[in-house]
Design a protein around this motif. Structure first.
Motif, PDB file in Angstrom:
ATOM      1  N   GLN A 124       0.794  -1.225   0.000  1.00 22.66           N
ATOM      2  CA  GLN A 124       0.000   0.000   0.000  1.00 22.66           C
ATOM      3  C   GLN A 124       0.826   1.274   0.000  1.00 22.66           C
ATOM      4  O   GLN A 124       0.297   2.357  -0.274  1.00 22.66           O
ATOM      5  CB  GLN A 124      -0.984   0.009   1.177  1.00 22.66           C
ATOM      6  CG  GLN A 124      -2.156   0.957   0.924  1.00 22.66           C
ATOM      7  CD  GLN A 124      -3.020   1.174   2.138  1.00 22.66           C
ATOM      8  OE1 GLN A 124      -2.664   0.792   3.242  1.00 22.66           O
ATOM      9  NE2 GLN A 124      -4.173   1.797   1.947  1.00 22.66           N
ATOM     10  N   THR A 127       0.560   3.972  -2.630  1.00 25.07           N
ATOM     11  CA  THR A 127      -0.349   5.117  -2.542  1.00 25.07           C
ATOM     12  C   THR A 127       0.443   6.420  -2.554  1.00 25.07           C
ATOM     13  O   THR A 127      -0.007   7.438  -3.093  1.00 25.07           O
ATOM     14  CB  THR A 127      -1.200   5.036  -1.264  1.00 25.07           C
ATOM     15  OG1 THR A 127      -1.912   3.790  -1.245  1.00 25.07           O
ATOM     16  CG2 THR A 127      -2.205   6.176  -1.171  1.00 25.07           C
ATOM     17  N   SER A 145      -8.485   6.348   2.492  1.00 20.31           N
ATOM     18  CA  SER A 145      -7.855   5.032   2.620  1.00 20.31           C
ATOM     19  C   SER A 145      -8.788   4.086   3.372  1.00 20.31           C
ATOM     20  O   SER A 145      -9.215   4.395   4.488  1.00 20.31           O
ATOM     21  CB  SER A 145      -6.521   5.155   3.364  1.00 20.31           C
ATOM     22  OG  SER A 145      -5.939   3.878   3.551  1.00 20.31           O
ATOM     23  N   ASP A 147      -8.634   1.086   5.339  1.00 18.97           N
ATOM     24  CA  ASP A 147      -7.463   0.470   5.968  1.00 18.97           C
ATOM     25  C   ASP A 147      -7.731   0.277   7.451  1.00 18.97           C
ATOM     26  O   ASP A 147      -8.405   1.098   8.078  1.00 18.97           O
ATOM     27  CB  ASP A 147      -6.255   1.394   5.769  1.00 18.97           C
ATOM     28  CG  ASP A 147      -4.918   0.702   5.996  1.00 18.97           C
ATOM     29  OD1 ASP A 147      -4.912  -0.418   6.537  1.00 18.97           O
ATOM     30  OD2 ASP A 147      -3.889   1.299   5.647  1.00 18.97           O
ATOM     31  N   SER A 227      -7.712   4.567  -1.896  1.00 22.06           N
ATOM     32  CA  SER A 227      -6.718   3.515  -1.696  1.00 22.06           C
ATOM     33  C   SER A 227      -7.321   2.429  -0.814  1.00 22.06           C
ATOM     34  O   SER A 227      -7.690   2.689   0.329  1.00 22.06           O
ATOM     35  CB  SER A 227      -5.463   4.102  -1.037  1.00 22.06           C
ATOM     36  OG  SER A 227      -4.556   3.082  -0.661  1.00 22.06           O
TER      37      SER A 227
END
Length: 382
Positions: A124, A127, A145, A147, A227
């Motif tokens: 990641q 990003t 994001s 996440d 993302s």
């Protein structure tokens, strides 16, 4: 030319894909092959696989993402005609910085052509490279994001745990807002949580998002980059064999979030990171991307406002403030007006409308100032 560094899609894979149903996605997409690079005129979305997992300290056995491509291109499109090109795979550079440079350069060129870059694979921290591809654009950048972590960690030697620090600290600083969807408190230090508050960023815990998925729609509506970290998905749903997480988003939820990202008129780049090509995970990632495209195909083109006659205006007095809301008579979506600070000379001055929910308008009617409105006011003053 930067495209020269792209590994073409294997001809045998392309042939296998195109032998499937004529109605399948594989026969609606143009491919970068050993003999041909697609004409990008009229292309709306470009898929790029990235085989560099060094940021997470891992490797990917499926170097050309053939398993993902075989499954994804066997899916059928919805009732939409989105022009898509598969540009192939970026293999790991000599250093991770080389990979960053390639991702940044290629995505920057795609953005210049008004093509949405879609990054599939890699850790990641890519990003960061995606964010840097906006450096030459005259705009501030909002990043969302999905996440379980904030990725501010300093003590970790792995870039995927600390890429957000680079984004916040390094110049040029084009980041206006960062929003996290689905963080799990036990994966984040109190120092990181406090920093999110100090910077007036937005963060939503996993439980909050899972219970009220609709609250993420205006967050994506205000974003430029989306993302997605597949480690945020519950392992029983994702099949991620490298990172076991008993809690996280379900497959249905991650697909719904991807559709919200796609339907946002503002999002211009999309990435799905940290997946490692188990059969189960490839299936979920392919369906996640399908829902992003489905959302994109159903965009309403309401950003930025062109004709305010298409919106109802509501004024809500709160103490010494007047909050101004707009509601689309086409989609019933809501925005709240942000006062312009004429003494601030930067790119923020054009961002005068903040997407919000109907519930935030109702709360304002009860004299409750929307938290996101308050935070953006504070950021404007930083």
């Amino acid at each position: 030319m930067m495209y020269d560094f792209l590994q073409p899609v294997n001809s045998e894979i392309v042939s296998q894909i195109q032998k499937q149903s004529k109605q399948a996605l594989g026969n609606k997409v143009v491919f970068h092959t050993e003999t041909d690079f697609p004409n990008l005129d009229g292309v709306e979305m470009a898929i790029l696989a990235v085989n560099d997992y060094r940021g997470a300290g891992l490797t990917n056995d499926d170097e050309d993402f053939s398993k993902f491509r075989t499954y994804f291109y066997a899916l059928f499109p919805g009732n939409w005609t989105v022009s898509i090109a598969d540009l192939g795979t970026i293999q790991a550079g000599a250093t991770i910085e080389d990979t960053y440079f390639l991702v940044k350069s290629i995505c920057s060129e795609l953005l210049r052509k008004k093509i949405i870059p879609v990054i599939i694979g890699g850790s990641q921290d890519l990003t960061y490279a995606l964010y840097r591809s906006y450096d030459n654009l005259d705009q501030m950048v909002n990043l969302v994001s999905v996440d379980s972590k904030f990725d501010f960690a300093q003590e970790s030697g792995l870039p995927f745990n600390s890429y957000l620090t680079k984004i916040v600290i390094e110049e040029p600083n084009n980041l206006f807002n960062y929003s996290n969807l689905g963080y799990q408190t036990y994966f984040n230090s109190q120092e990181e949580i406090d920093l999110i508050e100090k910077l007036y960023f937005d963060a939503y815990r996993l439980g909050e998002v899972s219970q009220k998925l609709y609250i993420t729609e205006p967050v994506f509506r205000d974003a430029d980059i989306a993302s997605f970290d597949m480690m945020s998905v519950e392992s029983s749903n994702s099949g991620n064999i490298n990172y076991f997480n008993p809690n996280g988003f379900s497959g249905k939820e991650i697909c719904a979030l991807a559709r919200y990202a796609g339907i946002s008129d503002k999002i211009s780049s999309f990435g799905v990171f940290n997946f490692y090509n188990s059969t189960k995970e490839v299936t979920l990632v392919a369906q996640t991307l399908w829902y992003f495209i489905e959302g994109y195909a159903n965009r309403y083109n309401e950003y930025p406002f062109t004709v305010k006659e298409n919106y109802y205006k509501y004024i809500v007095p709160i103490d010494d403030e007047e909050l101004v809301f707009y509601k689309s008579n086409k989609t019933d979506r809501w925005w709240i007006e942000i006062p312009i600070f004429s003494n601030i000379d930067n790119k923020i001055k054009r961002n005068t409308l903040l997407p919000c929910t109907h519930q935030e308008y109702l709360a304002a009617c009860e004299q409750e100032i929307p938290e996101r409105w308050w935070k953006i006011q504070r950021r404007n003053l930083l």
